[in-house]
Design a protein around this motif. Structure first.
Motif, short mmCIF file in Angstrom:
data_model
loop_
_atom_site.label_atom_id
_atom_site.label_comp_id
_atom_site.label_asym_id
_atom_site.label_seq_id
_atom_site.Cartn_x
_atom_site.Cartn_y
_atom_site.Cartn_z
N LEU A 51 33.77 36.46 45.88
CA LEU A 51 34.33 36.08 44.59
C LEU A 51 35.60 35.25 44.71
O LEU A 51 35.89 34.43 43.85
N LEU A 52 36.36 35.46 45.77
CA LEU A 52 37.63 34.77 45.96
C LEU A 52 37.66 34.08 47.31
O LEU A 52 37.26 34.66 48.32
N ILE A 53 38.13 32.85 47.34
CA ILE A 53 38.31 32.10 48.58
C ILE A 53 39.80 31.81 48.74
O ILE A 53 40.43 31.25 47.84
N GLY A 54 40.35 32.17 49.89
CA GLY A 54 41.77 31.91 50.13
C GLY A 54 42.69 32.64 49.19
O GLY A 54 43.74 32.11 48.80
N GLY A 59 45.33 44.80 46.59
CA GLY A 59 44.06 44.19 46.27
C GLY A 59 44.15 42.70 46.55
O GLY A 59 45.13 42.20 47.09
N TRP A 60 43.10 41.97 46.17
CA TRP A 60 43.07 40.51 46.34
C TRP A 60 43.15 39.85 44.97
O TRP A 60 42.47 40.27 44.03
N PHE A 61 43.96 38.82 44.84
CA PHE A 61 44.04 38.14 43.56
C PHE A 61 44.49 36.69 43.73
O PHE A 61 44.99 36.29 44.78
N PHE A 86 44.53 35.21 35.84
CA PHE A 86 44.38 35.75 37.18
C PHE A 86 42.96 36.27 37.37
O PHE A 86 42.34 36.78 36.43
N LEU A 87 42.46 36.13 38.59
CA LEU A 87 41.21 36.78 39.00
C LEU A 87 41.57 37.73 40.13
O LEU A 87 42.24 37.33 41.09
#
Length: 361
Positions: free
Chosen positions: A113-116, A153-155, A167-168
């Motif tokens: 879902l998220l890159i970098g 977490g990742w965001f 934000f994601l």
């Protein structure tokens, strides 16, 4: 750093403004968010004739469905594509996150879902929302959620329509994407998580995505997406029925044509890290030859996009590339050569252009 646009601009970098604090009932007062830059928007000028030309003749577009129902077809209105100045992830770093500094980290993927993305404690308003959703809806105990949002977490900051960025974020088995409005006291969130119990499903039922639950009477949760609105001093309100189009379905004839019996409709949310769109599709395996509704090199059938327009998710059969950008690739690789972007895609309108930024990690 100034936003890069499709046309030359002399505007200065966005000013810094205080971010609004969203208070969610039963979650306690959320700490004030860090001050974040204002985002700006630019209109996408999508030529209606280009959209029509890019739509396969055998595809059923929204205008065709309207015509079959005796309604006059309505051309899609221009989209506003927000931009964001965020050089070297300064927004996420300001919130205390650890962000990628080399090429490998900038191309690394988290949760498909998220890159970098950056790693750290989620922005306060996201954490407050995840804790405040009633347990009857999000089947994760509130005490467990409170502990979870206290962990890293990742965001990623994403261009949006409000005073602070969208934000994601990914936290365990839940992901959330914020959609800021012009009113700093009201924010909409798209949340994916275990919203229904899957314990009593028949072994022969259609395959679905489920997750194991940490506690409670339900052992396994069915992953679904819901939309919430949070206003200052008010508990989250589920507005899914009003804000998100119903999940599309394949007809029996389409199932036979595409040999899609047993395949489930899925939501591609991977581009939410760049902009305001999601995509519905069915994965039927690599086809022998391209079909009118197939795209890419992975046997997927396109069922339509849903694009956030500042008020709700608007269904569209085609979108311009600026709305559905290609994932970043290593130097020397084809610009749209990544896994998710390889192959033909007749539903991305060629030639449609717009001022604005295609966000990159």
């Amino acid at each position: 750093m100034k936003p890069t646009t499709g046309a030359e601009t002399t505007s200065e970098a966005p000013a810094v403004v205080p971010a609004a604090t969203i208070h969610a009932a039963s979650a306690g007062a959320a700490p004030a968010a860090a001050q974040l830059p204002v985002t700006s928007s630019a209109a996408v000028n999508v030529d209606a004739s280009a959209v029509a030309a890019a739509t396969p003749a055998t595809a059923t577009s929204p205008s065709e469905r309207a015509a079959s129902a005796g309604l006059a077809p309505v051309a899609p209105r221009p989209l506003l594509i927000p931009t964001l100045a965020n050089d070297n992830n300064q927004i996420e770093r300001q919130l205390g996150a650890r962000c990628p500094n080399d090429l490998a980290a900038r191309l690394a993927t988290q949760a498909d879902l998220l890159i970098g993305a950056c790693q750290g404690t989620l922005p306060a308003h996201l954490s407050a929302l995840l804790v405040a959703i009633p347990e009857q809806q999000l089947l994760l105990p509130r005490a467990w959620r409170e502990r979870q949002v206290g962990q890293k977490g990742w965001f990623k900051a994403v261009p949006g329509y409000g005073l602070r960025p969208d934000f994601l974020a990914v936290q365990g088995d839940v992901w959330v994407r914020s959609f800021e409005s012009a009113d700093p006291s009201s924010t909409v969130y798209l949340v994916s998580g275990p919203f229904a119990c899957a314990d009593d499903r028949s072994p022969d039922a259609e395959p679905v995505e489920t997750v194991r639950l940490p506690a409670g009477s339900c052992r396994e949760g069915l992953v679904q997406q819901r939309v919430y609105r949070v206003s200052a001093g008010v508990a989250p309100v589920d507005i899914t029925q009003q804000a998100l189009p119903a999940e599309p379905l394949l007809s029996e004839s389409d199932q036979k044509r595409y040999a899609a019996n047993g395949a489930r409709v899925q939501l591609d949310a991977a581009k939410l890290q760049y902009g305001p769109a999601v995509r519905w599709y069915v994965d039927v395996g690599t086809p022998d030859k391209p079909e009118p509704r197939s795209y890419g090199e992975w046997g997927r059938l396109h069922l339509g996009f849903a694009v956030w327009n500042g008020e709700r998710f608007e269904p569209r059969d085609t979108v311009p590339r600026v709305v559905w950008p290609c994932d970043p690739v290593a130097p020397g690789d084809p610009s749209c050569g990544g896994y998710a972007d390889a192959g033909r895609d007749p539903f991305i309108v060629a030639g449609a252009s717009a001022q604005g930024v295609t966000a990159t990690p």
